[in-house]
Motif scaffolding. Structure first.
Motif, mmCIF file in Angstrom:
data_model
loop_
_atom_site.group_PDB
_atom_site.id
_atom_site.type_symbol
_atom_site.label_atom_id
_atom_site.label_comp_id
_atom_site.label_asym_id
_atom_site.label_seq_id
_atom_site.Cartn_x
_atom_site.Cartn_y
_atom_site.Cartn_z
ATOM 1 N N ALA A 29 0.840 -1.198 0.000
ATOM 2 C CA ALA A 29 0.000 0.000 0.000
ATOM 3 C C ALA A 29 0.873 1.246 0.000
ATOM 4 O O ALA A 29 1.842 1.331 0.760
ATOM 5 C CB ALA A 29 -0.916 0.007 1.221
ATOM 6 N N SER A 31 -7.629 7.491 6.951
ATOM 7 C CA SER A 31 -6.875 6.252 7.174
ATOM 8 C C SER A 31 -7.500 5.421 8.285
ATOM 9 O O SER A 31 -7.489 4.192 8.228
ATOM 10 C CB SER A 31 -5.417 6.569 7.491
ATOM 11 O OG SER A 31 -5.300 7.437 8.601
ATOM 12 N N THR A 74 -8.782 1.634 7.461
ATOM 13 C CA THR A 74 -8.267 0.476 8.193
ATOM 14 C C THR A 74 -9.332 -0.159 9.084
ATOM 15 O O THR A 74 -9.178 -1.302 9.509
ATOM 16 C CB THR A 74 -7.037 0.859 9.037
ATOM 17 O OG1 THR A 74 -7.359 1.965 9.898
ATOM 18 C CG2 THR A 74 -5.863 1.229 8.144
ATOM 19 N N VAL A 99 -2.179 -6.831 3.294
ATOM 20 C CA VAL A 99 -1.283 -5.693 3.049
ATOM 21 C C VAL A 99 0.029 -5.961 3.772
ATOM 22 O O VAL A 99 0.062 -6.064 4.994
ATOM 23 C CB VAL A 99 -1.906 -4.370 3.532
ATOM 24 C CG1 VAL A 99 -0.927 -3.218 3.339
ATOM 25 C CG2 VAL A 99 -3.205 -4.089 2.791
ATOM 26 N N GLN A 144 2.865 -0.603 4.337
ATOM 27 C CA GLN A 144 2.266 0.662 3.894
ATOM 28 C C GLN A 144 3.337 1.735 3.887
ATOM 29 O O GLN A 144 4.058 1.934 4.876
ATOM 30 C CB GLN A 144 1.115 1.076 4.826
ATOM 31 C CG GLN A 144 0.164 2.115 4.219
ATOM 32 C CD GLN A 144 0.525 3.560 4.522
ATOM 33 O OE1 GLN A 144 1.329 3.857 5.400
ATOM 34 N NE2 GLN A 144 -0.109 4.496 3.814
ATOM 35 N N ASN A 190 3.913 5.703 3.465
ATOM 36 C CA ASN A 190 3.158 6.946 3.587
ATOM 37 C C ASN A 190 4.041 8.135 3.220
ATOM 38 O O ASN A 190 5.128 8.302 3.775
ATOM 39 C CB ASN A 190 2.655 7.108 5.024
ATOM 40 C CG ASN A 190 1.866 8.385 5.231
ATOM 41 O OD1 ASN A 190 1.104 8.812 4.363
ATOM 42 N ND2 ASN A 190 2.041 9.006 6.388
ATOM 43 N N HIS A 232 0.014 6.685 8.268
ATOM 44 C CA HIS A 232 0.644 5.384 8.479
ATOM 45 C C HIS A 232 0.321 4.805 9.846
ATOM 46 O O HIS A 232 0.305 3.587 10.032
ATOM 47 C CB HIS A 232 2.168 5.530 8.351
ATOM 48 C CG HIS A 232 2.726 6.488 9.358
ATOM 49 N ND1 HIS A 232 2.736 7.845 9.157
ATOM 50 C CD2 HIS A 232 3.237 6.291 10.593
ATOM 51 C CE1 HIS A 232 3.247 8.441 10.220
ATOM 52 N NE2 HIS A 232 3.533 7.515 11.115
ATOM 53 N N TYR A 275 -2.379 2.200 10.047
ATOM 54 C CA TYR A 275 -1.960 0.910 9.515
ATOM 55 C C TYR A 275 -1.085 0.175 10.528
ATOM 56 O O TYR A 275 -1.225 -1.033 10.723
ATOM 57 C CB TYR A 275 -1.207 1.095 8.200
ATOM 58 C CG TYR A 275 -2.082 1.563 7.066
ATOM 59 C CD1 TYR A 275 -2.621 0.662 6.158
ATOM 60 C CD2 TYR A 275 -2.379 2.921 6.896
ATOM 61 C CE1 TYR A 275 -3.434 1.081 5.110
ATOM 62 C CE2 TYR A 275 -3.193 3.355 5.854
ATOM 63 C CZ TYR A 275 -3.720 2.445 4.969
ATOM 64 O OH TYR A 275 -4.532 2.873 3.945
ATOM 65 N N ILE A 333 5.298 -0.142 8.417
ATOM 66 C CA ILE A 333 5.145 1.099 7.652
ATOM 67 C C ILE A 333 6.485 1.819 7.486
ATOM 68 O O ILE A 333 7.449 1.572 8.212
ATOM 69 C CB ILE A 333 4.151 2.054 8.355
ATOM 70 C CG1 ILE A 333 4.679 2.483 9.754
ATOM 71 C CG2 ILE A 333 2.794 1.408 8.506
ATOM 72 C CD1 ILE A 333 5.556 3.693 9.801
#
Length: 547
Positions: free
Chosen positions: A318, A385, A389, A399, A402, A404, A477, A480, A487
């Motif tokens: 992501a 976000s 999520t 995922v 991620q 960001n 982020h 996530y 992340i």
């Protein structure tokens, strides 16, 4: 010689233990294709996209707003032209988010002092929470409580069941926002929260008569914005003051202080501070706030490019950015009220747009799928976000990472002595946050890609959840990471134009932005093309607790 150098370069990107003779050859070919694709992300392209996204016509891309909706349509139109698959709701690029806005109703909102009636919108404004109160008054100065600073506006006063009268105007002397955000929430309280915590019946805030235009700006804000929350995620209403709160203009404030030893104007005289006191004049003070709830909508923008591997395409890398900003300022700079948000986060918005363009047109696709998410409402509290999520449009457990991007377009030139630019990164430097916090593999891969490609100066100054600036908790982020997704957050640092109308495209260093974007792109591609996903092997104390 050139072919040999390319081979040596891309061999450095192969994960340890995977570099068999056969996979080394495959990786060289894939790496060469990835680099060629990365180099289609150009400064000129980024500038073209940003010229639209950060233009005055977008009016600062507030959440929700017409400008944000137009930006979402711009992004989705390009995704459709490039053949990026929609991954929002019902086969669209949009994940719709319902917002509930509480606004004050003119009819039924009224205040009175000693039988004299005051009109809402003219004499007083109200926060959008229905209620009514009639009680004695207590003047409490600035109204703040800060334990570490020994600040207690209520020291020696009994405020329970009373209306507290507060002098408006920012932080108390000796306290800064930076200090405040480093403190535990239980050790401080702003004037309205402290009033409710202490049992007050209501709050009257005195508008500073010396601030030119403040009343009109506050009126426009309270009447147009109201109290806005997102349906479908844990409500921030839990942190909202429930007692009625109004703001009195100077004329109403004068009536409030009639018969007292001090005047309304005198409480704003900083040369002669007025000590808190209980009002003595015998008169009835009351006010009622009527409110209603309205529904509005906003959206995340979501697209997917499927991976080329029959098995690994069910996993996703992501990449995300928030495409919103803070809209119009109540008080502008030289008549400019529009917060264009060119760096924050127009730079991230257009970078991942360029990524989508590049991958969509690449002849060779990475093995894993690429998930692109443009989050709304980051500036309101990471709304987009958190919503994504909480209600993912693809299985979040699939995922693997991620990435960001939130501000990568500014650089500190040599010789810059502007104090607010002291932490701005240089032309070849970027702050990297979180790459090593949850996954040793991810941190190593991030550095390996950078060292084998453009060799940016990765600055890890903020790569610590205990950092007093708390950047790890302040961008998309974080939501996530709470779900266990490793992340990386790329950030150029706060600067003099942060959250100001002067954050405009003319200030962007597009050469730096191109280099950082290409580095993030190559990191994305390497994760997507690796045989193994990054392993989460760290859980720092308190890391996954929402702060």
């Amino acid at each position: 010689m050139k072919r040999l150098l390319v081979l040596l370069l891309w061999l450095t990107l192969i994960p340890t233990g995977l570099a068999t003779a056969q996979s080394a050859s495959a990786t060289m070919k894939t790496g060469s294709a990835a680099r060629a694709t990365a180099e289609t992300v150009t400064a000129a392209q980024l500038k073209d996209y940003l010229s639209f996204v950060s233009s005055d016509l977008m009016e600062g891309r507030d959440t929700p707003s017409r400008g944000l909706d137009i930006t979402a349509l711009f992004i989705s139109t390009l995704l459709a032209r490039w053949g990026v698959q929609p991954a929002g709701d019902s086969g669209t690029y949009f994940q719709k988010i319902k917002l509930l806005r509480t606004v004050v109703k003119d009819e039924g909102t009224v205040a009175s002092i000693g039988g004299r009636t005051f009109k809402y919108g003219e004499s007083f404004l109200a926060q959008a929470r229905a209620g009514n109160v009639s009680a004695p008054l207590v003047y409490v100065g600035d109204g703040w409580y800060v334990k570490s600073k020994n600040i207690d506006a209520y020291a020696g006063l009994e405020v329970k069941g009373k209306i507290v009268v507060v002098r408006g105007g920012g932080f108390p002397t000796g306290l800064t926002f930076t200090e405040l955000r480093q403190m535990d929430a239980k050790d401080w309280a702003d004037p309205t929260h402290y009033a409710e915590r202490s049992g007050a019946a209501g709050v009257i805030i005195l508008a500073d008569p010396g601030t030119v235009g403040a009343w009109d700006r506050l009126k426009r804000y309270q009447q147009n914005v109201g109290n806005l929350v997102v349906e479908g995620i844990p409500s921030e209403r839990d942190n909202t003051v429930s007692i009625p709160v109004i703001t009195a203009n100077p004329a109403m404030a004068t009536a409030l202080f009639e018969g007292e030893a001090v005047t309304a104007a005198s409480v704003f005289d900083t040369t002669k501070p007025v000590a808190p006191f209980a009002f003595g004049a015998p008169r009835k003070v009351s006010f009622t706030i009527a409110a209603e709830e309205k529904i509005q909508w906003t959206q995340n923008v979501v697209g997917v490019i499927p991976g080329s591997d029959p098995r690994l395409k069910n996993e996703y890398v992501a990449v995300g950015a928030h495409y919103d900003h803070i809209g119009l300022s109540a008080q502008g700079v030289n008549g400019d009220l529009i917060n264009n948000g060119a760096d924050d986060d127009g730079s991230g918005t257009v970078s991942i747009l360029a990524f989508a363009d590049a991958v969509a047109h690449a002849k060779v696709k990475p093995r894993r799928s690429i998930l692109f998410v443009w989050h709304c409402g980051e500036e309101k509290g990471l709304w987009g976000s958190q919503y994504f999520t909480t209600h993912p449009t693809i299985p979040l457990r699939q995922v693997v990472t991620q990435l960001n991007i939130d501000m990568i377009g500014r650089s500190k030139p040599a010789g810059d002595t502007q104090p607010r630019n002291k932490d701005l990164s240089g032309p070849d430097e970027i702050y990297v946050i979180g790459s090593k916090m949850m996954s040793t593999d991810l941190g190593a891969l991030s550095e390996r890609v950078n060292n084998g490609y453009l060799k940016l100066a990765f600055n890890y100054k903020y790569d610590d959840p205990t950092d007093p600036n708390r950047y790890f908790f302040r961008s998309d982020h974080f939501n996530y990471a709470q779900k266990g997704v490793p992340i990386i957050f790329y950030f150029d640092g706060e600067h003099v134009d942060y959250h100001r109308p002067s954050d405009e495209i003319s200030r962007i260093d597009f050469n730096k932005m191109e280099r950082v974007a290409r580095t993030v792109f190559m990191t994305m591609w390497e994760i997507a093309d690796s045989a193994e996903k990054p392993t989460v092997d760290k859980e720092l104390p308190g890391l996954l607790q929402r702060r």
